[in-house]
Design an enzyme around this catalytic site. Sequence first.
Site, PDB file in Angstrom:
ATOM      1  N   GLU A 104      -1.055  -1.714 -10.307  1.00  0.00           N
ATOM      2  CA  GLU A 104      -2.347  -1.441 -10.961  1.00  0.00           C
ATOM      3  C   GLU A 104      -2.719  -2.556 -11.943  1.00  0.00           C
ATOM      4  O   GLU A 104      -3.348  -2.324 -12.967  1.00  0.00           O
ATOM      5  CB  GLU A 104      -2.328  -0.084 -11.690  1.00  0.00           C
ATOM      6  CG  GLU A 104      -2.035   1.107 -10.814  1.00  0.00           C
ATOM      7  CD  GLU A 104      -3.203   1.509  -9.936  1.00  0.00           C
ATOM      8  OE1 GLU A 104      -4.205   0.783  -9.911  1.00  0.00           O
ATOM      9  OE2 GLU A 104      -3.096   2.543  -9.274  1.00  0.00           O
ATOM     10  N   ILE A 159       0.832  -1.200   0.000  1.00  0.00           N
ATOM     11  CA  ILE A 159       0.000   0.000   0.000  1.00  0.00           C
ATOM     12  C   ILE A 159       0.872   1.257   0.000  1.00  0.00           C
ATOM     13  O   ILE A 159       1.615   1.524   0.955  1.00  0.00           O
ATOM     14  CB  ILE A 159      -0.955   0.013   1.208  1.00  0.00           C
ATOM     15  CG1 ILE A 159      -1.751  -1.300   1.262  1.00  0.00           C
ATOM     16  CG2 ILE A 159      -1.881   1.224   1.137  1.00  0.00           C
ATOM     17  CD1 ILE A 159      -2.545  -1.620   0.010  1.00  0.00           C
TER      18      ILE A 159
END
Length: 385
Positions: free
Chosen positions: A368, A163
């Site tokens: 992504e 993250i």
Amino acid sequence: MPVERLMPTDESADLIDLVREITEKELRPRADASEAAAEKSDAFPRDVFRMLGQAGLMSLPYPEEFGGAGQPFEVYLQVLEELSSAWMAAGLGISVHTLTCYPVFTYGTDEQKADLLPDMLSGETLGAYALSETQAGSDIASMTTRARRDGDDYVINGKKAWISHAGHADFYTTFARTSDDGGRGVSCFIVPADTPGLSFGAPERKMGLHGDTVREVIYEDVRVPASRRIGEEGQGVPIALAGLDSGRLGIAAGATGLAQGALDLAALYAVEREQFGRPIASNQGLAFVIADMAAAIGAARATYLHAARLRDAGRSFSKEAAIAKLVATDAAMKVTTDAVQVLGGAGYTQDFPVERYFREAKVTQIFEGTNQIQRLVISRHVLGR
């Protein structure tokens, strides 16, 4: 070398001029030193994002009524490209923050938008997108982080992995399982950073992008009001996937900027470096390498702008976003590799930023959604599956 851009309005053109000024005066002079410092001490350039926020760059594609700048997505992406040409961590940080605001803007109620967006888009706060887990990266439906309803609250337990901004963000757009109904059992929540029970793992040791701190986010009986659930219960996977379409364009634009920065350095070096009494740029073999680099960057830019214009027109752009992410990040890897080769031995040293660009380019093919996942997305669209 500044890229020639066609802006939809004079305001957009002025914005790009401002971004170029910020890039040259604020980002480029400190990028190398800041990345080196972050590798050793895990320093996070929070002051950079405050500066970018004060310049209005943290909320560009969102409406002015909520504190945004009301810019078309194609303009916002070109801003990311300009920033990333000097410091990829800065462009990536804005892309991540923009992604964290997307669920509230797109799926939130009018009350949630009025309550949450002004603070999220103020330029003073920074968000993190807590979706991935160690065993649930591209397979979102396999996540194990759980949110249990308890009266007017949800109680979240679990871990998120990889993250960005973890430990430095002001809020965490969090996806957690609210039932065992497969892909329909995930929900979305906005979790403030100061919520009791929220903690973080040690920073990951990465080969590049040291200014982008990446950690585990740990939820231990994190209690969140039900009013912080975005969308319906069980709507989390569609929310996440819709956001990732836009997020992939941010990565494509950043990768294009990274490649452009590498090309600019390689071209300047080729003109100034002399061998056998003449600039190495006069050698056709090397000049053709430079030409191929420029062609790859031009193709990457065209793909992300095409997808952005579809998005701005309200049309479907999921396939085009996957194409842009695939083309731009593969181009970034090839261009930065060639840039190191153009500089020769000098390119392998830390005296020039191309070695940093080379290291940073690799991860653009991974986050992504890996480029293998992008091929899967594209093929399913083409084959009608």
